[in-house]
Design an enzyme around this catalytic site. Structure first.
Site, short mmCIF file in Angstrom:
data_model
loop_
_atom_site.label_atom_id
_atom_site.label_comp_id
_atom_site.label_asym_id
_atom_site.label_seq_id
_atom_site.Cartn_x
_atom_site.Cartn_y
_atom_site.Cartn_z
N SER A 240 -30.69 1.60 38.38
CA SER A 240 -29.90 0.40 38.07
C SER A 240 -29.58 0.37 36.58
O SER A 240 -30.19 1.10 35.80
CB SER A 240 -30.69 -0.86 38.46
N GLY A 241 -28.65 -0.49 36.19
CA GLY A 241 -28.34 -0.65 34.77
C GLY A 241 -26.88 -0.55 34.42
O GLY A 241 -26.53 -0.29 33.27
N GLU B 65 -24.82 -2.79 33.93
CA GLU B 65 -24.45 -3.80 32.93
C GLU B 65 -25.01 -3.45 31.55
O GLU B 65 -24.85 -4.22 30.60
CB GLU B 65 -24.95 -5.17 33.38
N ASN C 37 -20.29 -0.24 39.65
CA ASN C 37 -19.17 -0.52 38.76
C ASN C 37 -19.18 0.36 37.52
O ASN C 37 -20.24 0.79 37.05
CB ASN C 37 -19.20 -1.98 38.31
N ASP D 31 -15.84 -5.92 38.79
CA ASP D 31 -17.26 -5.65 39.09
C ASP D 31 -17.50 -5.59 40.59
O ASP D 31 -18.44 -6.20 41.11
CB ASP D 31 -18.18 -6.70 38.45
N ASP E 38 -19.05 -3.50 42.69
CA ASP E 38 -19.96 -2.37 42.94
C ASP E 38 -19.77 -1.80 44.34
O ASP E 38 -19.65 -2.56 45.31
CB ASP E 38 -21.42 -2.85 42.85
N ARG F 66 -18.12 -4.36 48.43
CA ARG F 66 -18.06 -5.57 47.62
C ARG F 66 -16.61 -6.03 47.43
O ARG F 66 -16.34 -7.23 47.30
CB ARG F 66 -18.68 -5.28 46.24
#
Length: 613
Positions: A198-199, A201, A285, A327, A329, A354
């Protein structure tokens, strides 16, 4: 009651393994066909979240009662679900990711508990709450005991002895100081455990990694962006919509070295086809959320990958949202089912993205078969081009009014549907081989989105947009629907409106019942054919966990974790009040505080003895 039956419905993909020399872990393939157990977070390799158990039916589900409960001792968002193997249940909490082993044959006592020691600073670099989606099970092999695999928030992958909870091995998968964290459930394939990162952002370079079950050594790693030796794409053999991707396709649509901080993280649900020997997953994203700072298609963010589990090489890819501006994803579940097209069976992959489009592809070739909106509010694109001869084939056709790039930096683009959290987020769907339908928890939410210029600093947020969220206008007034979806026709069969987003994973059963949870905290059971409500019970906190079922001592149980949080519940979970906080979710879901509050609990349901005689 179907207890130890390897059914053709639930295990069609597993049975095909016998004809190939390259097989999945034989024990797991057999175990996923035993409906008494729930051996994977997704139910089976195909991500069906379906059970052949039929003691609980649409005729008696209204008599469900609470059989037993357990506090988890943790307050934040409880995503994921328990797994059950024989008389043992295993589940994990949000940060600090405590793991419980419950002896179902001995008054549901805690046999062991594993408590990781993690740096609390990790919480500050987790995007949308401190959620965790579940542990995985690997059967004993040779001298090695059965393992419980935990992917901690700080990216440490830990193999625990399933018998006593002792650490067999552990390995670090990322660096939280650079914004890399973990929330996903790892997947066991053959002699490997496969996990992501994850990460997005925080401007990380997303990757998927395979580790050896024997000792935790790294076998391969494939990045979402970068040159071919990092993405593990073959310029001539890996295809995108039937055409070779070409040399260094993971850098060609990025400006300079932006791909190094390009996102494309891999924190969603994975699936595996033993016959084709391919794993499937999606990437997230691109970074930053300000599209003006990263011109180009930003490949291979927002992409479905089909990879060989032995060496990680990609057979095919499909990018759903080129140059993402919202965004959206692409990490949601990939459900594998053989579906009817033109009078024949097609090995299909169904992915409710999404971005509001539900995709059906041939999972062997990557051919796009269906791409239709699964919420009528979706407006950012008119359609996906399906003509193979059109240069726009496979691309969504963006509506200029809702293009955050065309409208420009520091301009608030209003009325975009869906919101950044998508027509659905990670909350997994279910598939019933009895009906051939997919049962999907959805968000019915729109947003205003204002991008702004942002600089990258390792370990610091790299977002570059301000959002606000609200219910889809001119609709039923709520923020969610629970739908039945026909993936061959691209049509909604029925839809149940909900006041808030449906953030729980669904469960379909042979008893003709579909279960899901609500953010207010209700476990609901509906008729699999009509969607008519058959039962509901309010648990102590909002449900963002995934409903599962198992059998023990001749009785069927249904279990769900409650504990409000996740992106939709981040306001309650983290005590946030600024409407724009939580990437816009705090204001949109402010009403939740009137219905529920924090508190992690496992609630297990069963029928009274009188209803099963």
């Amino acid at each position: 009651m179907k207890r130890f039956i390897l059914t053709s419905a639930c295990s069609a993909l597993a049975l095909a393994v016998a004809s190939t020399a390259v097989v999945a872990n034989d024990d797991l393939v057999k175990m996923e066909g035993n409906s008494a157990d729930w051996v994977m977070p997704t139910g089976n390799y195909a991500n069906w979240r379906y059970s052949e158990l039929d003691q609980i039916t649409k005729d008696n589900v209204g008599q469900l009662q609470v059989a037993w409960t357990m506090s988890t001792g943790v307050l934040r968002g409880h995503e994921g679900s328990p797994i059950v193997i024989g008389d043992m249940m295993y589940f994990a909490t949000p940060f600090p990711n405590n793991v419980f082993a419950i002896d179902l044959a001995n008054e549901n006592k805690i046999k062991w508990k594993y408590e990781p020691k993690q740096d609390p600073n990790v919480i500050g670099v987790m995007c949308c709450d401190t959620v965790y989606r579940g542990v995985s099970y690997a059967p004993a092999s040779g001298d090695q005991p059965a393992l419980i695999l935990l992917q901690q928030a700080d990216t440490k992958l830990v193999a625990l002895n399933a018998e006593d909870g002792s650490v067999v091995w552990e390995v670090t998968n990322g660096d939280p100081s650079k914004g890399q964290t973990a929330t996903m459930a790892p997947m066991i394939v053959k002699d490997k455990v496969i996990t992501g990162i994850s990460g997005g952002e925080f401007g990380v370079q997303g990757h998927i990694t395979a580790y050896s079950l024997a000792d935790g050594s790294q076998v391969w790693r494939a990045f979402s962006t970068g040159p071919d030796d990092q993405t593990l794409l073959d310029p001539e053999k890996t295809t995108h919509l039937g055409k070779p991707v070409g040399k260094d396709s993971g850098t060609a649509t990025w400006e300079g070295d932006q791909w190094k901080i390009g996102g494309g993280t891999t924190w969603g649900w994975y699936s595996y086809d033993p016959k084709l020997d391919l794993i499937y997953y999606g990437s997230g994203n691109p970074s930053t959320w300000n599209p003006a700072q990263r011109p180009g298609d930003n490949r291979w963010s927002m992409t479905i990958f089909a990879r060989d589990p032995d060496d990680g090489m990609a057979k095919w890819v499909y990018q759903m949202t080129p140059h993402d501006e919202w965004d959206f994803d692409g990490v949601n579940e990939m459900m594998l089912a053989d579906l009817d097209f033109d009078g024949g069976k097609v090995p299909a992959l169904v992915h409710p993205d999404r971005n509001g489009f539900n995709y059906t592809l041939n999972r062997e070739t990557g051919e796009l078969l269906v791409a239709e909106k699964y919420d009528p509010a979706v407006n950012w694109a008119t359609h996906v081009v399906m003509d193979k001869n059109d240069p726009q084939y496979g691309r969504p056709q963006v509506v200029a009014d809702y293009s955050t790039e065309q409208n420009g930096e520091d301009v608030n683009t209003t009325g975009i549907c869906p919101a950044a959290l998508g027509t659905k987020d990670q909350q997994p769907s279910a598939y019933s081989p009895k009906t051939g339908l997919f049962y999907i928890p959805t968000n019915h939410v729109c947003m205003d989105y204002e991008p702004f210029r942002v600089s990258y600093t390792a370990g610091q947020p790299y977002v570059g947009a301000t959002l606000s969220m609200y219910p889809a206008p001119d609709s039923h007034g709520g923020m969610g629907n629970f739908i039945a979806w026909d993936a061959t026709k691209g049509k909604i069969v029925w839809s149940i409106p909900e006041q808030f987003s449906v953030w729980s994973g669904a469960l379909a059963t042979a008893g003709d019942v579909v279960f899901y949870g609500t953010l207010e905290g209700y476990l609901k059971a509906v008729d699999i054919e009509t969607g008519d409500e058959l039962y509901k019970f309010k648990t102590p906190s909002g449900i963002i966990g995934n409903v599962m079922t198992y059998e023990n001592d001749g009785k069927q149980y249904v279990a769900v974790l409650s504990g409000i949080g996740g992106w939709a519940g981040i306001g309650l979970a983290a005590g946030l009040t600024d409407p724009n906080a939580g990437l816009g979710a705090v204001g949109g879901y402010a009403g939740l505080k009137q219905y529920t509050d924090l508190g992690g609990q496992l609630t297990v349901f069963a029928l009274p003895d009188s209803a099963t005689k």
